[in-house]
Design a protein around this motif. Structure first.
Motif, PDB file in Angstrom:
ATOM      1  N   ILE A   1      -2.236 -11.249   0.236  1.00 61.88           N
ATOM      2  CA  ILE A   1      -2.630  -9.887  -0.103  1.00 61.88           C
ATOM      3  C   ILE A   1      -2.032  -8.944   0.928  1.00 61.88           C
ATOM      4  O   ILE A   1      -1.956  -9.260   2.116  1.00 61.88           O
ATOM      5  CB  ILE A   1      -4.161  -9.739  -0.162  1.00 61.88           C
ATOM      6  N   SER A   2      -1.566  -7.805   0.456  1.00 62.27           N
ATOM      7  CA  SER A   2      -1.021  -6.792   1.356  1.00 62.27           C
ATOM      8  C   SER A   2      -1.337  -5.419   0.782  1.00 62.27           C
ATOM      9  O   SER A   2      -1.629  -5.285  -0.403  1.00 62.27           O
ATOM     10  CB  SER A   2       0.483  -6.966   1.547  1.00 62.27           C
ATOM     11  N   GLY A   3      -1.261  -4.421   1.653  1.00 63.23           N
ATOM     12  CA  GLY A   3      -1.587  -3.079   1.206  1.00 63.23           C
ATOM     13  C   GLY A   3      -0.628  -2.045   1.753  1.00 63.23           C
ATOM     14  O   GLY A   3      -0.027  -2.248   2.819  1.00 63.23           O
ATOM     15  N   ASP A   4      -0.469  -0.983   1.007  1.00 62.19           N
ATOM     16  CA  ASP A   4       0.347   0.157   1.426  1.00 62.19           C
ATOM     17  C   ASP A   4      -0.563   1.367   1.412  1.00 62.19           C
ATOM     18  O   ASP A   4      -0.847   1.938   0.357  1.00 62.19           O
ATOM     19  CB  ASP A   4       1.527   0.329   0.464  1.00 62.19           C
ATOM     20  N   ASN A   5      -1.024   1.762   2.618  1.00 65.45           N
ATOM     21  CA  ASN A   5      -1.967   2.872   2.708  1.00 65.45           C
ATOM     22  C   ASN A   5      -1.388   4.163   2.146  1.00 65.45           C
ATOM     23  O   ASN A   5      -2.090   4.930   1.495  1.00 65.45           O
ATOM     24  CB  ASN A   5      -2.377   3.103   4.167  1.00 65.45           C
ATOM     25  N   ALA A   6      -0.119   4.387   2.421  1.00 63.06           N
ATOM     26  CA  ALA A   6       0.504   5.644   1.992  1.00 63.06           C
ATOM     27  C   ALA A   6       0.528   5.757   0.473  1.00 63.06           C
ATOM     28  O   ALA A   6       0.428   6.858  -0.080  1.00 63.06           O
ATOM     29  CB  ALA A   6       1.913   5.739   2.551  1.00 63.06           C
ATOM     30  N   LYS A   7       0.656   4.627  -0.204  1.00 63.66           N
ATOM     31  CA  LYS A   7       0.705   4.627  -1.668  1.00 63.66           C
ATOM     32  C   LYS A   7      -0.641   4.275  -2.290  1.00 63.66           C
ATOM     33  O   LYS A   7      -0.755   4.225  -3.515  1.00 63.66           O
ATOM     34  CB  LYS A   7       1.762   3.633  -2.157  1.00 63.66           C
ATOM     35  N   ASN A   8      -1.644   3.998  -1.450  1.00 62.38           N
ATOM     36  CA  ASN A   8      -2.956   3.573  -1.960  1.00 62.38           C
ATOM     37  C   ASN A   8      -2.803   2.424  -2.950  1.00 62.38           C
ATOM     38  O   ASN A   8      -3.401   2.437  -4.041  1.00 62.38           O
ATOM     39  CB  ASN A   8      -3.684   4.742  -2.626  1.00 62.38           C
ATOM     40  N   THR A   9      -1.990   1.475  -2.562  1.00 59.80           N
ATOM     41  CA  THR A   9      -1.672   0.355  -3.448  1.00 59.80           C
ATOM     42  C   THR A   9      -1.913  -0.964  -2.722  1.00 59.80           C
ATOM     43  O   THR A   9      -1.596  -1.082  -1.532  1.00 59.80           O
ATOM     44  CB  THR A   9      -0.216   0.439  -3.920  1.00 59.80           C
ATOM     45  N   VAL A  10      -2.462  -1.913  -3.445  1.00 59.22           N
ATOM     46  CA  VAL A  10      -2.655  -3.249  -2.901  1.00 59.22           C
ATOM     47  C   VAL A  10      -1.891  -4.233  -3.782  1.00 59.22           C
ATOM     48  O   VAL A  10      -1.773  -4.030  -4.990  1.00 59.22           O
ATOM     49  CB  VAL A  10      -4.159  -3.608  -2.828  1.00 59.22           C
ATOM     50  N   TYR A  11      -1.359  -5.262  -3.147  1.00 53.56           N
ATOM     51  CA  TYR A  11      -0.553  -6.252  -3.851  1.00 53.56           C
ATOM     52  C   TYR A  11      -1.158  -7.642  -3.662  1.00 53.56           C
ATOM     53  O   TYR A  11      -1.806  -7.910  -2.647  1.00 53.56           O
ATOM     54  CB  TYR A  11       0.874  -6.256  -3.297  1.00 53.56           C
ATOM     55  N   LEU A  12      -0.884  -8.507  -4.612  1.00 55.22           N
ATOM     56  CA  LEU A  12      -1.270  -9.903  -4.477  1.00 55.22           C
ATOM     57  C   LEU A  12      -0.066 -10.751  -4.878  1.00 55.22           C
ATOM     58  O   LEU A  12       0.284 -10.813  -6.068  1.00 55.22           O
ATOM     59  CB  LEU A  12      -2.474 -10.244  -5.359  1.00 55.22           C
ATOM     60  N   GLN A  13       0.586 -11.342  -3.887  1.00 45.92           N
ATOM     61  CA  GLN A  13       1.689 -12.245  -4.155  1.00 45.92           C
ATOM     62  C   GLN A  13       1.115 -13.633  -4.371  1.00 45.92           C
ATOM     63  O   GLN A  13       0.442 -14.175  -3.490  1.00 45.92           O
ATOM     64  CB  GLN A  13       2.666 -12.258  -2.969  1.00 45.92           C
TER      65      GLN A  13
END
Length: 117
Positions: free
Chosen positions: A70-82
């Motif tokens: 799991i990772s997140g991009d605060n600037a884009k308010n987006t979270v990812y799940l690889q």
């Protein structure tokens, strides 16, 4: 209010990979954590992974440790799940969730992940 929109689900063979994304909009300034949950047919909703926004600290369910990231991009308010090394038992509807109070208050509509054997 907060809106969450997931994307990236699909059909993949066992051993394959998928990357889920979840974009948050609305009142996201007070985000504490974002996470992923899943629900397989006939089963309850299960925790998969979460990330604390301020420290980027991840936490995983034992069943996905070493395979999912799991990772997140605060600037884009987006979270990812690889998701790597997928197994048929990973088949489920995956839901993104956002916590602003320590509990998960907001949920996405879900995205289907199907892993064929």
């Amino acid at each position: 209010q907060v809106q969450l929109v997931e994307s990236g689900g699909g059909l993949v063979q066992a051993g394959g990979s998928l990357r889920l994304s979840c974009a948050a909009s609305g009142r996201t300034f007070s985000t504490y954590a974002m996470g992923w949950f899943r629900q397989a047919p006939g089963k309850g909703r299960q925790f998969v992974a979460e990330i604390t926004w301020s420290t980027s600290s991840p936490r995983y369910a034992d069943s996905v440790k070493g395979r999912f990231t799991i990772s997140g991009d605060n600037a884009k308010n987006t979270v990812y799940l690889q998701m790597n090394s997928l197994k048929p038992e990973d088949t489920a509807v995956y839901y993104c969730a956002l916590s602003s109070t320590g509990t998960y208050d907001y949920w996405g509509q879900g995205t289907q992940v199907t892993v064929s054997s």
